[in-house]
Scaffold this motif. Sequence first.
Motif, mmCIF file in Angstrom:
data_model
loop_
_atom_site.group_PDB
_atom_site.id
_atom_site.type_symbol
_atom_site.label_atom_id
_atom_site.label_comp_id
_atom_site.label_asym_id
_atom_site.label_seq_id
_atom_site.Cartn_x
_atom_site.Cartn_y
_atom_site.Cartn_z
ATOM 1 N N PHE A 1 -32.653 7.669 2.912
ATOM 2 C CA PHE A 1 -31.989 6.705 3.473
ATOM 3 C C PHE A 1 -30.962 6.165 2.361
ATOM 4 C CE2 PHE A 1 -30.757 2.328 4.299
ATOM 5 C CZ PHE A 1 -30.164 2.156 5.608
ATOM 6 N N LEU A 2 -31.650 5.784 1.171
ATOM 7 C CA LEU A 2 -30.925 5.189 0.010
ATOM 8 C C LEU A 2 -30.027 6.138 -0.549
ATOM 9 C CD1 LEU A 2 -33.997 3.350 -1.476
ATOM 10 C CD2 LEU A 2 -32.051 2.356 -0.202
ATOM 11 N N VAL A 3 -30.204 7.306 -0.478
ATOM 12 C CA VAL A 3 -29.407 8.410 -1.150
ATOM 13 C C VAL A 3 -28.131 8.529 0.006
ATOM 14 C CG1 VAL A 3 -28.833 10.867 -1.501
ATOM 15 C CG2 VAL A 3 -30.823 9.775 -2.453
ATOM 16 N N GLU A 4 -28.463 8.714 1.193
ATOM 17 C CA GLU A 4 -27.293 8.600 1.836
ATOM 18 C C GLU A 4 -26.413 7.255 2.069
ATOM 19 O OE1 GLU A 4 -28.982 8.877 6.074
ATOM 20 O OE2 GLU A 4 -26.903 9.061 7.065
ATOM 21 N N TRP A 5 -27.043 6.110 1.595
ATOM 22 C CA TRP A 5 -26.220 5.048 1.716
ATOM 23 C C TRP A 5 -25.378 4.948 0.495
ATOM 24 C CZ3 TRP A 5 -28.513 -0.539 0.439
ATOM 25 C CH2 TRP A 5 -27.740 -1.470 0.645
ATOM 26 N N LYS A 6 -25.708 5.619 -0.568
ATOM 27 C CA LYS A 6 -24.870 5.678 -1.836
ATOM 28 C C LYS A 6 -24.065 6.499 -1.579
ATOM 29 C CE LYS A 6 -25.697 6.624 -6.680
ATOM 30 N NZ LYS A 6 -26.499 7.172 -7.816
ATOM 31 N N ASP A 7 -24.452 7.926 -0.999
ATOM 32 C CA ASP A 7 -23.197 9.032 -0.940
ATOM 33 C C ASP A 7 -22.060 8.544 0.283
ATOM 34 O OD1 ASP A 7 -24.440 10.330 -2.497
ATOM 35 O OD2 ASP A 7 -25.380 11.629 -1.239
ATOM 36 N N ILE B 1 -21.298 5.194 1.211
ATOM 37 C CA ILE B 1 -20.773 3.885 0.922
ATOM 38 C C ILE B 1 -21.253 2.844 1.906
ATOM 39 C CG2 ILE B 1 -18.864 2.485 0.094
ATOM 40 C CD1 ILE B 1 -19.284 5.074 -1.664
ATOM 41 N N ILE B 2 -21.040 3.071 3.272
ATOM 42 C CA ILE B 2 -21.408 2.279 4.283
ATOM 43 C C ILE B 2 -21.885 3.000 5.405
ATOM 44 C CG2 ILE B 2 -20.208 0.859 6.204
ATOM 45 C CD1 ILE B 2 -18.197 -0.114 4.353
ATOM 46 N N LEU B 3 -22.971 2.310 5.918
ATOM 47 C CA LEU B 3 -23.653 2.900 6.987
ATOM 48 C C LEU B 3 -23.385 2.263 8.371
ATOM 49 C CD1 LEU B 3 -27.134 4.097 5.379
ATOM 50 C CD2 LEU B 3 -25.082 5.732 5.824
ATOM 51 N N LYS B 4 -23.751 3.251 9.344
ATOM 52 C CA LYS B 4 -23.181 2.438 10.739
ATOM 53 C C LYS B 4 -24.549 1.661 11.243
ATOM 54 C CE LYS B 4 -21.145 6.557 12.470
ATOM 55 N NZ LYS B 4 -21.527 7.447 11.318
ATOM 56 N N THR C 1 -24.944 -1.628 5.834
ATOM 57 C CA THR C 1 -23.543 -1.927 6.774
ATOM 58 C C THR C 1 -22.562 -2.221 5.845
ATOM 59 O OG1 THR C 1 -24.432 -4.103 7.567
ATOM 60 C CG2 THR C 1 -24.515 -2.154 8.894
ATOM 61 N N ASP C 2 -23.081 -2.885 4.516
ATOM 62 C CA ASP C 2 -22.052 -3.255 3.408
ATOM 63 C C ASP C 2 -21.789 -2.204 2.518
ATOM 64 O OD1 ASP C 2 -22.126 -5.845 4.316
ATOM 65 O OD2 ASP C 2 -23.606 -6.603 2.940
ATOM 66 N N SER C 3 -20.899 -2.501 1.692
ATOM 67 C CA SER C 3 -20.656 -1.302 0.656
ATOM 68 C C SER C 3 -21.706 -1.209 -0.563
ATOM 69 C CB SER C 3 -19.461 -1.700 -0.238
ATOM 70 O OG SER C 3 -19.284 -0.879 -1.197
ATOM 71 N N PHE C 4 -22.054 -0.206 -0.803
ATOM 72 C CA PHE C 4 -23.352 0.376 -1.534
ATOM 73 C C PHE C 4 -23.320 -0.521 -2.795
ATOM 74 C CE2 PHE C 4 -25.695 2.478 -4.753
ATOM 75 C CZ PHE C 4 -26.880 2.829 -4.233
#
Lengths: 108, 157
Positions: free
Chosen positions: B113-119, B121-124, B62-65
Amino acid sequence: MATIDMARLSQTVINEVASLFKTEMQKYAKELEADTREFIQSSAQDLQRWTDLLEKGEITQKDFEGLVKGRVDLMKVTALTKKGIAKIKLDKIKNEIFLIIINLLIKL
Amino acid sequence: MKKHECLKSDISRNTYVVLRNMYVLILCLALAGCAPVAFDSHSFTQTKALKADALKLMDQATDSFSLHAAEVARLNDQLESLHNYEKTRCKNKITVQQWDILLDPDGNLLGGFLVEWKDSIILKKAVVTEKGKLIGGAFDQIIELESHKRKSPVIFE
């Protein structure tokens, strides 16, 4: 020359293997049934929870789809675990069968 | 004559014993091929440790990647290292397949998940929580399979 009584040996092996196989497979079938039931129940609960999150706007349609696809991937991993455990059990039974035959041959 | 018969009987008995021992030897060799896959304590403890590390890091999604990029790179290295280790183990195809699914960057578990976070930046928070349950579950499946593997040594392996 003394000969190996193959008919008697075969029958003894068949009886012992059949008994071993029946016990092991009955145990495994019960475990598999309980695991499958639990997995279906937890999948249904997940889908319900994600639908609620989607309705509340806490996740998007894309997130929802990603979760459902993730659940499918988890199902694949779970199926591999079941397959792996079944294979381990089968290998153990094969091992037991060979040991039964070897023990019988040594006793001859 | 009697001595001759006795000698003949001894030879027959010896032939029988040799033949029987050959049967046993052949069966023992076949037995080695049927030995169930062996438990590996390194795999078991590493998988458990990586599960804990991965879930802990996922909680930060939930923080910036960019704040956690180095930790993600370190985790990816450790995951790749264990994945490669699994590939070197004998009769371990199923566990490798499980890791393939878990780490697939185009998939929907940890790799994805890790790719999605990187793309993104922040996840819900809700996505992180729900994906965490699925990914934790996948790690548990790998751990469960490992725990079923043979722990006692098998003769002739």
